[in-house]
Write a protein that holds these residues in place. Structure first.
Motif, short mmCIF file in Angstrom:
data_model
loop_
_atom_site.label_atom_id
_atom_site.label_comp_id
_atom_site.label_asym_id
_atom_site.label_seq_id
_atom_site.Cartn_x
_atom_site.Cartn_y
_atom_site.Cartn_z
N ALA A 48 107.27 16.71 59.77
CA ALA A 48 106.50 16.57 58.34
C ALA A 48 107.41 16.46 57.19
O ALA A 48 108.61 16.96 57.25
CB ALA A 48 105.50 18.15 58.04
N THR A 49 106.90 16.06 55.93
CA THR A 49 107.88 15.86 54.87
C THR A 49 108.74 17.13 54.49
O THR A 49 109.73 17.14 54.09
CB THR A 49 107.09 15.29 53.70
OG1 THR A 49 105.91 15.77 53.34
CG2 THR A 49 107.08 13.79 53.87
N ASN A 50 108.09 18.08 54.56
CA ASN A 50 108.71 19.44 54.07
C ASN A 50 107.66 20.57 54.79
O ASN A 50 106.81 20.42 55.39
CB ASN A 50 108.79 19.68 52.70
CG ASN A 50 107.53 19.64 51.80
OD1 ASN A 50 106.48 20.09 52.34
ND2 ASN A 50 107.45 18.76 50.80
N ASN A 51 108.23 21.86 54.69
CA ASN A 51 107.70 22.91 55.50
C ASN A 51 106.29 23.29 54.87
O ASN A 51 105.40 23.71 55.65
CB ASN A 51 108.53 24.38 55.34
CG ASN A 51 109.61 24.36 56.56
OD1 ASN A 51 109.26 23.39 57.46
ND2 ASN A 51 110.63 24.80 56.48
N THR A 52 106.07 23.10 53.62
CA THR A 52 104.64 23.20 53.08
C THR A 52 103.72 22.35 53.80
O THR A 52 102.77 22.84 54.12
CB THR A 52 104.68 23.00 51.36
OG1 THR A 52 105.56 23.90 50.77
CG2 THR A 52 103.21 23.19 50.87
N ALA A 53 104.35 21.09 53.77
CA ALA A 53 103.39 20.37 54.49
C ALA A 53 102.94 20.55 56.03
O ALA A 53 102.01 20.41 56.57
CB ALA A 53 103.76 18.87 54.19
N TYR A 54 104.30 21.01 56.46
CA TYR A 54 104.27 21.17 57.85
C TYR A 54 103.30 22.43 58.21
O TYR A 54 102.42 22.40 59.15
CB TYR A 54 105.66 21.77 58.35
CG TYR A 54 105.50 22.17 59.86
CD1 TYR A 54 105.84 21.64 60.97
CD2 TYR A 54 105.55 23.61 60.15
CE1 TYR A 54 105.79 22.00 62.29
CE2 TYR A 54 105.51 24.19 61.36
CZ TYR A 54 105.81 23.44 62.45
OH TYR A 54 105.59 23.75 63.75
N CYS A 55 103.27 23.34 57.45
CA CYS A 55 102.45 24.74 57.60
C CYS A 55 100.92 24.13 57.47
O CYS A 55 99.90 24.65 58.25
CB CYS A 55 102.79 25.72 56.68
SG CYS A 55 104.41 26.58 56.98
N ARG A 56 100.75 23.42 56.29
CA ARG A 56 99.35 22.99 56.35
C ARG A 56 98.91 22.21 57.24
O ARG A 56 97.72 22.41 57.81
CB ARG A 56 99.12 21.97 54.97
CG ARG A 56 97.90 21.86 54.28
CD ARG A 56 97.78 21.24 53.15
NE ARG A 56 98.86 20.03 53.08
CZ ARG A 56 99.67 20.03 52.04
NH1 ARG A 56 99.95 20.73 51.11
NH2 ARG A 56 100.50 18.93 52.06
N TYR A 115 100.83 26.84 50.88
CA TYR A 115 101.87 27.61 51.98
C TYR A 115 103.18 27.44 51.42
O TYR A 115 103.74 26.46 50.87
CB TYR A 115 101.85 26.87 53.36
CG TYR A 115 100.84 27.43 54.26
CD1 TYR A 115 100.95 28.69 54.95
CD2 TYR A 115 99.52 26.82 54.46
CE1 TYR A 115 99.78 28.91 55.87
CE2 TYR A 115 98.75 27.06 55.48
CZ TYR A 115 98.64 28.28 55.81
OH TYR A 115 97.77 28.65 57.00
N THR A 116 103.97 28.60 51.94
CA THR A 116 105.44 28.35 51.69
C THR A 116 105.91 28.67 52.99
O THR A 116 105.38 29.66 53.61
CB THR A 116 105.85 29.67 50.93
OG1 THR A 116 105.16 29.82 49.60
CG2 THR A 116 107.46 29.67 50.63
N GLY A 117 106.81 27.66 53.55
CA GLY A 117 107.38 27.72 55.03
C GLY A 117 108.83 27.84 55.07
O GLY A 117 109.43 27.14 54.02
N LYS A 118 109.32 28.74 55.89
CA LYS A 118 110.52 29.02 55.87
C LYS A 118 111.30 28.87 57.26
O LYS A 118 110.46 29.30 58.32
CB LYS A 118 110.83 30.60 55.41
CG LYS A 118 111.79 30.47 54.31
CD LYS A 118 112.41 32.04 54.17
CE LYS A 118 111.58 33.00 53.24
NZ LYS A 118 111.75 34.41 53.46
#
Ligand SMILES: *[C@@H]1O[C@H](CO)[C@@H](O)[C@H](O)[C@H]1NC(C)=O
Ligand SMILES: *[C@@H]1O[C@H](CO)[C@@H](O)[C@H](O)[C@H]1NC(C)=O
Ligand SMILES: *[C@@H]1O[C@H](CO)[C@@H](O)[C@H](O)[C@H]1NC(C)=O
Length: 146
Positions: A48-56, A115-118
């Motif tokens: 995914a492009t970033n962790n926010t997109a990943y989490c969603r 979402y905030t993804g880490k």
């Protein structure tokens, strides 16, 4: 259309998930085990492009959108082994992993509805039943004396 596109991505993800679960869990269904994998296992990590997109994306396709969740990026054998020789008992039926796992921690912020993804590399604490993980308790920091 963007909506249509993400919908088919979602469907594809569900189909792929079904295939992964069939491969990962063998022929005998085990609801608790399947549920653990369905909720927490994503290996290799879906792009995914970033962790926010990943989490969603991941919480949507696993049916847990708007909830906090942790995804584990490791082979199922490594995760399952925390219940046997890859883990140490702590209190009750909890066990902590000896090795560190690559994780993505997804925190849902209900006000901003995002979402905030880490990405983390941590030991995990899990609850096991019949030598299989049934619940992920939390990631824990590496402490060399443990
Ligand atoms: C994450 O990527 C999406 C596009 O997929 C973009 O809209 C968003 O601003 C990015 N978020 C962050 C925190 O970089
Ligand atoms: C999700 O995590 C956030 C940040 O730690 C916390 O404030 C919130 O209560 C959690 N939500 C749920 C449903 O547990
Ligand atoms: C989520 O929304 C809040 C409030 O709009 C914003 O401050 C924050 O940067 C957003 N987080 C991400 C990961 O996009």
């Amino acid at each position: 259309m963007a909506l249509k596109g993400s919908y088919s991505t979602l469907l594809l993800s569900l189909v792929l998930l079904g295939a992964w679960l069939a491969l990962a869990t063998g022929r005998l269904p085990n609801p608790a085990k399947d549920q653990f994998l369905r909720r927490h296992w994503d290996n290799p990590k879906t792009q995914a492009t970033n962790n926010t997109a990943y989490c969603r994306l991941l919480t949507r396709c696993r049916g847990i959108y708007r909830r906090n969740n942790t995804f584990i990026h490791a082979p199922t054998d490594a995760i399952n082994s925390v219940c046997t020789n890859g883990g140490r008992p702590i209190s009750g039926n909890r066990r902590r992993s000896i090795r560190l796992f690559r994780l993505t921690i997804c925190k849902f912020n209900p006000n901003a509805r995002n979402y905030t993804g880490k990405s983390l590399f941590r030991r995990i604490v899990i609850i096991c039943r019949n030598r299989f993980p049934v619940r992920l308790v939390r990631p824990i920091r590496f402490r060399p004396w443990l």
